[in-house]
Each structure stands twice: as structure tokens, then as C-alpha cells.
Design an enzyme around this catalytic site. Structure first.
Site, PDB file in Angstrom:
ATOM      1  CB  SER A  88      -2.676 -20.244  39.691  1.00  0.00           C
ATOM      2  OG  SER A  88      -2.024 -19.355  40.587  1.00  0.00           O
ATOM      3  CE1 TYR A 129       1.667 -23.225  38.965  1.00  0.00           C
ATOM      4  CE2 TYR A 129       1.316 -20.954  39.650  1.00  0.00           C
ATOM      5  CZ  TYR A 129       0.957 -22.289  39.693  1.00  0.00           C
ATOM      6  OH  TYR A 129      -0.106 -22.689  40.466  1.00  0.00           O
TER       7      TYR A 129
END
Length: 263
Positions: free
Chosen positions: A140, A153
Site C-alpha cells: 500500500s 495497517y
């Protein structure tokens, strides 16, 4: 490198980026292994392929690390080998640090980091013996810089970069490639499925995610990066600039992220 006739194993293939990549790779003549927790959805993806007989379903829970060695054994038996592993499966988070239970952080690390590492490590001997192989890891932009409401995350995605950068270095001699794919906002269910502070799913869509890139378009860009065996690629809209701002103008990035609507 073209993906035609290559054996590609995609985790998280039942929806979103994984599904779109599977459909595109199938159109280009790849042979596929589709993994995820939702068997019914995996079958739907398989049936949507131009040649469903060139794909196999392998249900798998990335959080169940003890089962992954057996999953690799089964996957290798489908086509007598694997050329590319796409580590796409994962879960996101939407909660403030002060409100997040430790069990949520443990789940994020278990699935997004340790599960991905364990699966890749289990497949590594096959790649080493074949003196060929390609790990594709969907991380990401949050693996390159941080954002509020995504602490666990971000931590797990940052960890993937550290591990797979080293794997690339150690196994370049074995002709094993590593491509780190860093999505920005993509219009998938990632926000709806994101864990909140108590571990329950958020269930609603983020505004920024809803406005994100179409997953089909994302898959096209991702597949080009795979075919070119790129080391790292950033795919998204204007949020991609955050990678470069983090490097050269970290204070400015800090201010801009705090001003932006991130949930």
C-alpha cells in the site's frame, strides 16, 4: 515477460484487486490458482474466466499460518509448478490508536505480514530449485508513509517492504524477482471490511475509497508492472505524490495528511 501460459497464484482473488487481476491475466492466457476464504465467490471468478478449465480453486485463510505449508503443496500439484505468487490478500483498519484493542493489531500483523511471509517462505524452496520465480506483493502507499486511523495497517505494510526488499537481495542469484505494488485509493470493499477498534468490520465505504481508481484499470497497470518485473510501483491518483513528499518534504506531507479527509 508475458504472462501467457504462466502459472499465477493469486491470494485474495474473490473480489477487488485480486478478482480484477485474475480476470485480466486469464484473458491473456495465464493459468491461475485462485485463493481466498469465500469459496463461492472464487467459483464465480473462475466461471467468469474465458477458460475456466485453466484455473483451480484453493480456499485458504492467510491467518491460519499452520495450514499454509499444505496449501503450497496442493498449489504446486495443480499445474506441476508455480511461476508467480501474487500476495494480495489482506485486511485494513479504521480506528484511532487509543481506541484499538491489541487483539486487532495482532490480527493485522498475523494476516497482512506473518501470513504473507509464511506463504512466501513455504513456496521459496520451489522457486530456488527452479532457479526462477516471482513474488508480487500488494502492500500500500501506507507502506511508504502513514495516515491517521490506520496505525496497525501501516505498520504491517511497512514491515512487508522491509522483508521483501531483503528477500530480493538474498535471492537475486536464484533469478527470483520481487515486485512491491503500492496501491493508493482503489474502489473496492477494503474499507467496508476494515477492522475497527474492537475488531468488528467497519461495514461502510470511505469517501476517498469510493472515489478511488477502478479495480480493472488498476489491474492493467499492475499487470504491466509484473510483466516488466519492476521492483516497486505506486499506482493511484494524486495520493501517490505522498511517497516523494515523505522523502523530500516530510513536514509538508505531515500537514497535508492532517488536513485531508482520511475516513
Amino acid at each position: 515477460m508475458e504472462v501467457k501460459n504462466k502459472v499465477i497464484w493469486i491470494t485474495g482473488a474473490s473480489s477487488g484487486i485480486g478478482k480484477s487481476l485474475a480476470l485480466l491475466a486469464g484473458q491473456k492466457g495465464a493459468r491461475l490458482i485462485l485463493s481466498g476464504r469465500n469459496t463461492a465467490r472464487l467459483i464465480e471468478v473462475q466461471n467468469a474466466l474465458p477458460n475456466p478449465e485453466c484455473a483451480h480453486i484453493l480456499p485458504m485463510d492467510l491467518g491460519d499460518i499452520e495450514s499454509l505449508q499444505e496449501c503450497v503443496r496442493q498449489a504446486l500439484g495443480f499445474f506441476d509448478g508455480i511461476d508467480i505468487l501474487v500476495n494480495n490478500a489482506g485486511i485494513s483498519q479504521r480506528s484511532l490508536i487509543a481506541d484499538t484493542h491489541m487483539e486487532v493489531y495482532e490480527r493485522l500483523i498475523q494476516v497482512n505480514y506473518l501470513g504473507t511471509v509464511a506463504l512466501s517462505k513455504a513456496l521459496l524452496p520451489h522457486f530456488t530449485e527452479a532457479q526462477s520465480g516471482h513474488f508480487v506483493v500488494v502492500t500500500s502507499l501506507m507502506g511508504k508513509f502513514g495516515s491517521p486511523w490506520r496505525s496497525g495497517y501501516c505498520g504491517a505494510k511497512h514491515a512487508l517492504h522491509g522483508f521483501f526488499d531483503v528477500l530480493r537481495m538474498e535471492h537475486q542469484k536464484d533469478n527470483i524477482a520481487v515486485t512491491l505494488v503500492c496501491p493508493g485509493f482503489v474502489n473496492t470493499d477494503v474499507a467496508r471490511n476494515a477492522l475497527t477498534g474492537d475488531g468488528s468490520a467497519q461495514t461502510r465505504q470511505d469517501q476517498a475509497t469510493a472515489r478511488g481508481m477502478d479495480p480493472g484499470r488498476f489491474a492493467q497497470k499492475m499487470l504491466r508492472a509484473i510483466e516488466k518485473r519492476k521492483m516497486e510501483v505506486y499506482i493511484g491518483g494524486k495520493e501517490v505524490s505522498g511517497v516523494y513528499m515523505k522523502r523530500f518534504f516530510p513536514r509538508l506531507l505531515h500537514k497535508l495528511v492532517l488536513r485531508s479527509k482520511v475516513v
